[in-house]
Design an enzyme around this catalytic site. Structure first.
Site, short mmCIF file in Angstrom:
data_model
loop_
_atom_site.label_atom_id
_atom_site.label_comp_id
_atom_site.label_asym_id
_atom_site.label_seq_id
_atom_site.Cartn_x
_atom_site.Cartn_y
_atom_site.Cartn_z
N ASP A 33 46.31 80.14 60.01
CA ASP A 33 45.07 80.28 60.77
C ASP A 33 45.00 79.14 61.78
O ASP A 33 45.83 78.24 61.78
CB ASP A 33 43.85 80.31 59.85
CG ASP A 33 43.68 79.02 59.05
OD1 ASP A 33 44.37 78.03 59.35
OD2 ASP A 33 42.86 79.02 58.13
N SER A 34 44.02 79.18 62.65
CA SER A 34 43.98 78.23 63.77
C SER A 34 43.30 76.92 63.44
O SER A 34 43.39 75.97 64.21
CB SER A 34 43.25 78.87 64.95
OG SER A 34 41.88 79.05 64.64
N ASP A 81 39.33 79.72 67.64
CA ASP A 81 38.07 80.41 67.93
C ASP A 81 36.92 79.65 67.30
O ASP A 81 37.12 78.73 66.51
CB ASP A 81 38.11 81.84 67.37
CG ASP A 81 38.24 81.85 65.85
OD1 ASP A 81 38.95 80.98 65.30
OD2 ASP A 81 37.64 82.71 65.20
N GLN A 91 35.49 87.97 67.94
CA GLN A 91 34.23 87.42 67.42
C GLN A 91 33.07 88.26 67.97
O GLN A 91 33.27 89.39 68.39
CB GLN A 91 34.11 85.94 67.79
CG GLN A 91 35.05 85.02 67.02
CD GLN A 91 34.66 84.86 65.56
OE1 GLN A 91 33.58 85.29 65.11
NE2 GLN A 91 35.54 84.24 64.78
N ASP A 146 43.08 88.45 53.82
CA ASP A 146 43.38 87.23 53.07
C ASP A 146 42.09 86.67 52.51
O ASP A 146 41.00 86.94 53.03
CB ASP A 146 44.01 86.16 53.98
CG ASP A 146 42.93 85.38 54.75
OD1 ASP A 146 42.60 84.26 54.34
OD2 ASP A 146 42.38 85.93 55.74
N CYS A 200 46.91 96.53 32.81
CA CYS A 200 47.57 95.62 33.74
C CYS A 200 48.98 95.27 33.26
O CYS A 200 49.19 95.00 32.07
CB CYS A 200 46.75 94.34 33.90
SG CYS A 200 47.46 93.16 35.07
N CYS A 221 50.74 92.60 34.54
CA CYS A 221 51.08 91.25 34.96
C CYS A 221 51.61 90.42 33.80
O CYS A 221 51.43 90.77 32.62
CB CYS A 221 49.87 90.56 35.60
SG CYS A 221 48.64 89.92 34.43
N CYS A 248 48.81 89.45 31.22
CA CYS A 248 48.33 90.51 30.34
C CYS A 248 49.40 90.99 29.38
O CYS A 248 49.09 91.50 28.29
CB CYS A 248 47.80 91.68 31.18
SG CYS A 248 46.22 91.29 32.00
N HIS A 255 47.07 86.66 37.04
CA HIS A 255 46.48 87.99 36.85
C HIS A 255 45.74 88.45 38.09
O HIS A 255 45.91 89.59 38.54
CB HIS A 255 45.53 87.99 35.65
CG HIS A 255 44.68 89.22 35.59
ND1 HIS A 255 45.14 90.42 35.11
CD2 HIS A 255 43.41 89.45 36.03
CE1 HIS A 255 44.20 91.34 35.22
NE2 HIS A 255 43.14 90.77 35.79
#
Length: 368
Positions: free
Chosen positions: A91-92, A145, A187, A264, A302, A304, A307, A333
């Site tokens: 990111d900026s 930004d 924006q 994200d 699950c 993972c 789990c 998880h």
């Protein structure tokens, strides 16, 4: 173009595609785990590969302050520094700088702020942000930004949005890299006309993809979805669309329904450190006393590592004993859950059943 997007299928407004980067081609829609300081908290790259992570996000603001972009460049860039072999997006620094409130001062030139680490005065501008991100050498950089607070009045939002467009042009003019793509950030606050104007300004600059910023900043989810409805149609169909800072299952599925390709958020690892596990029916606070003798996994269906090997009772014990393994197990998880959730959504788009997938999700899911 360093970054290319290939649209493979559509189902209603939802899309499935491929994101081509210098470090591989990756499937969308995708969730990108956040490695703020060149690490996804408590996890190794190998664990992230195993659960299917494709692109991770690192934070320009934090790496600018510590250890500094020059050290990362000397190490061979972010990929070598953190031993990550797939794609990275940085990111900026804008969101973090503007979250400092009274610790920063905005001018047309850029932002002067006080470091949260030692209080020293620092400066970020479009040109500085590009210099830092080029030194970090992530696959995708973001324009600098202003992420305004919610609520903000129309006039301030208009002036800020216009400045963000001017800053985007400065980023484009100063970005020079054959190995790094650059995304613009739309924006406009909660005003659809300003969102439309911002999108038009940025599309005219022909960025390699487009982020949608300034959402999930305190507004209701209904407002966020309404603003997405008023923004996405103005973004190019042939470029990747990235909704920044969003990572709960309900927002992911509604974002995909509106044509978003990339997401994200720090949410899955942040709440994991408080004992909150994400499941297909809602959140589970494994610290609760009711799980003291619960010898089942965090989620029955699950697959993972957590789990498959550990029980709610054991994980609750780790939290009560303040053992670090607790944070790791729930983080594993939560990230697996979101990455698998996105894979299943992608499959539903490809086979034309996204509407049924979305309906089934909402029939089971509770926000709290």
């Amino acid at each position: 173009m360093v970054i290319e997007y290939e649209l493979q299928a559509e189902c209603g407004g939802a899309r499935a595609g491929l994101l081509r980067t210098p470090h591989g081609t990756f499937k969308t829609p995708m969730f990108m785990p956040v490695g703020t300081q060149a690490t996804v908290k408590t996890l190794t790259p190998e664990e992230l590969y195993d659960m299917g992570a494709q692109v991770i996000l690192s934070n320009t603001y934090h790496l600018f302050l510590r250890p500094g972009e020059d050290l990362v460049r000397e190490a061979g860039g972010l990929h070598r520094f953190m031993n990550w072999k797939r794609a990275v997006l940085t990111d900026s620094g804008g969101f973090q700088v503007f979250s400092l409130g009274r610790m920063r001062r905005i001018t047309e030139e850029g932002v002067t702020f006080r470091s949260h680490i030692d209080g020293s005065e620092k400066f970020l501008s479009p040109e500085v942000s590009m210099t830092v991100q080029m030194a970090l050498n992530a696959d995708i950089a973001m324009t600098f930004d202003e992420c305004i607070p919610y609520p903000s009045d129309y006039e301030y939002t208009r002036l800020s949005t216009e400045r963000t467009s001017r800053w985007a042009r400065r980023c484009l003019d100063s970005h020079r890299s054959d190995t790094q793509g650059l995304f613009g950030i739309v924006q406009g606050g909660m005003y659809k006309d300003l969102r439309k104007k911002s999108a038009a300004d940025l599309v005219a600059m022909n960025f390699e993809g487009y982020g949608i910023g300034g959402l999930s900043v305190g507004e209701s989810k209904d407002i966020m979805y309404d603003i997405l409805d008023g923004t996405v149609p103005y973004l190019p169909r042939e470029k990747a669309r990235y909704l920044m800072g969003v990572g709960t299952p309900d927002c992911l599925i509604e974002g995909v329904a509106r044509g978003i390709d990339m997401f994200d958020c720090v949410f899955p690892t942040r709440v994991a450190r408080n004992g909150m596990a994400m499941t297909g029916t809602g959140r589970v606070n494994v610290r609760n006393a009711g799980y003291a003798r619960d010898f089942g996994p965090l989620e029955e269906s699950c697959g993972c590592y957590t789990c498959r090997n550990y029980t709610r009772a054991y994980i609750r014990h780790l939290f009560k004993a303040e053992e670090l393994l607790a944070y790791r197990l729930v983080s594993i998880h939560n990230l697996y859950f979101l990455l698998n959730f996105m894979r299943r959504m992608r499959e539903s788009v490809l086979n034309g059943t996204f509407a049924a997938f979305r309906e089934n999700f909402w029939s089971r899911y509770r926000d709290s």
